[in-house]
Scaffold this motif. Sequence first.
Motif, PDB file in Angstrom:
ATOM      1  N   VAL A  74       0.838  -1.197   0.000  1.00 29.67           N
ATOM      2  CA  VAL A  74       0.000   0.000   0.000  1.00 29.67           C
ATOM      3  C   VAL A  74       0.876   1.252   0.000  1.00 29.67           C
ATOM      4  O   VAL A  74       1.874   1.334   0.728  1.00 29.67           O
TER       5      VAL A  74
ATOM      6  N   LEU B 176       0.215   5.829  -0.639  1.00 31.97           N
ATOM      7  CA  LEU B 176      -0.832   6.857  -0.666  1.00 31.97           C
ATOM      8  C   LEU B 176      -0.563   7.880  -1.761  1.00 31.97           C
ATOM      9  O   LEU B 176       0.589   8.307  -1.959  1.00 31.97           O
TER      10      LEU B 176
ATOM     11  N   PRO C 150      -5.265   5.567  -0.388  1.00 31.68           N
ATOM     12  CA  PRO C 150      -4.387   4.394  -0.370  1.00 31.68           C
ATOM     13  C   PRO C 150      -4.632   3.539  -1.620  1.00 31.68           C
ATOM     14  O   PRO C 150      -5.783   3.240  -1.965  1.00 31.68           O
TER      15      PRO C 150
ATOM     16  N   LEU D 228       3.289  -1.210   4.139  1.00 26.45           N
ATOM     17  CA  LEU D 228       2.939   0.190   3.906  1.00 26.45           C
ATOM     18  C   LEU D 228       4.218   0.959   3.593  1.00 26.45           C
ATOM     19  O   LEU D 228       5.088   1.121   4.456  1.00 26.45           O
TER      20      LEU D 228
ATOM     21  N   ASP E 154       0.248   8.579   7.111  1.00 23.11           N
ATOM     22  CA  ASP E 154      -0.189   7.564   6.158  1.00 23.11           C
ATOM     23  C   ASP E 154      -0.821   6.372   6.875  1.00 23.11           C
ATOM     24  O   ASP E 154      -1.776   5.764   6.370  1.00 23.11           O
TER      25      ASP E 154
ATOM     26  N   THR F 267      -4.638   5.122   6.327  1.00 17.89           N
ATOM     27  CA  THR F 267      -4.862   3.725   5.930  1.00 17.89           C
ATOM     28  C   THR F 267      -5.811   3.039   6.895  1.00 17.89           C
ATOM     29  O   THR F 267      -6.751   2.335   6.478  1.00 17.89           O
TER      30      THR F 267
END
Length: 533
Positions: free
Chosen positions: A252, A254, A260, A352, A360, A364
């Motif tokens: 993931v 952003l 995301p 992430l 972030d 998420t």
Amino acid sequence: MPRKSCGRVCCRGLYSCHWETKLREDHPGKHACCGFSVVLLVSLLSLCWMYICLVTFNDQEDVNWEGFKMLKRWVNFFMLGIIVSAVLTSYCVLLLLIALFHVAIGEKLDLHWFHMIFLSLGVLFIASGLTGISLKWKQEWPTVPLSLQATGPFLQFGAVVALTLLSPLVFRCFLRSKNAGCKVLIALVFVVISAAIFLCPLLIHSPCLLSELPEKPKLIGHRGAPMKAPENTIMAFNRSVECGVTAFETDVQLSKDRIPFLMHDNGSDFLLRTTNVKQKFPDTHFSHSANLTWEELQSLNAGEWFVETDPFHTVRQLSEDEKKAAQNQSIPSLLQLLNLAKEHNISVIFDLYSPDQENDTNDTVRTILSSGIDPSLILWLPPDERDAVSLAAPGFIQVYNNLKEMLNKRGTHLNMKYSKLSTEEIRELRSHNKTVNLWVVNEPWLFSLLWCAGASSVTTNSCHLLRDMERPSWVMSPLQYRIAWTVVDAVAFLLMTALFIVQRTTHSHSREKEKRGDNTSAWNELMPFLPTV
């Protein structure tokens, strides 16, 4: 055998490039012995290198990724290396077999300089490969001893067979030698090698030598099913659903407007490998996900690269409709994946990638909670902000990628590279009810080994292959293995003993004929490279 027989002439020509009936006599035996030693050593070296290539094939994507980072172009470097290694190994082994045939028929060994050049190039190629692994891919070395737990018993059986087949040549050398010191050396080396091969099962400890098979590990789709569809696309995750995976593994990041989305590559040129960003934005360089809005990311094609580059050589297995669908994939958002996971009751685990972990992570977690998915289906892996996530979403299952941290936090879920844990450690953790997931496991031999060790699950690119495995590649009880090992060794020992007795008897008769002047040729040409008195 006639001097001009086809087999003798062909072997002489291939090995020494001398096709005439009589070889030159100005080549001392010392040179012949040196040439044979080079062929033997390079053959063994090439076989070992080929073995390393085959057992590390599971991680070919890592090598190709390193090549992409350097050249900014996707090429299957690992497959090229495999092909070159296979050609080199075949060449060396064929040359060794020809040399052994020379010895068997009493032909003079005279290795041509042309072969010496190619053998030297082969050694340089292997040395370069070993150096490259040690410098750029050293985390792969633990795979080699791990693989021996899967292949060790069969390598030992093969070594016993090879030793038995080669023993007549060794016995000939021993019986023909007139030097007592040479006889002692030949006998000592043969006995030591034989003892090592016969007794090495004492050092083989494989998890597949067991009486009761553990439950089959569950499958986690690595970026979906990247062998059947473009990685990290909805099509790939749908294909992994067909494999019966229990979790989606993804990555993931952003966007500029805080959405995301799913993308593995990060940092410089993070869109270059799996999208058409170069055609869509030809004059712009994107170094980070926050450089683009979600609308701009959605405009990119995330599937054409898969059909064009065929990273796993699986595109030919797709139908025309499937190829068209693959070519029209776009970058999905995390919310799209969560909705798919919710629909099929499948867990989600992800990394992430972010320079701003706090913000972030918050965005998420907010996206996950607003999706309505069961929190227990979220396997939270990112180590940063873990405590804050536990407070904001206590229903998430915390997964650790560090054994020490998991034990300190009294966690129950571990996610690690398969080569970071020994099979004994896996069994120990499972005996304490710890869930152990290992990544990335693609090859059946590796999956079988981890199955025997009791792994809870594996993250894989080849879920469609591992799904169909009903049992490990091999399983044997310790008693069955001891019986098989003893029988194979005993049969080989008896055969070699019989061969030695027959050859000694034949040699004695030959010596008697020589004394009577009846012997004419057979043994007079045998192995000129051996020292004689």
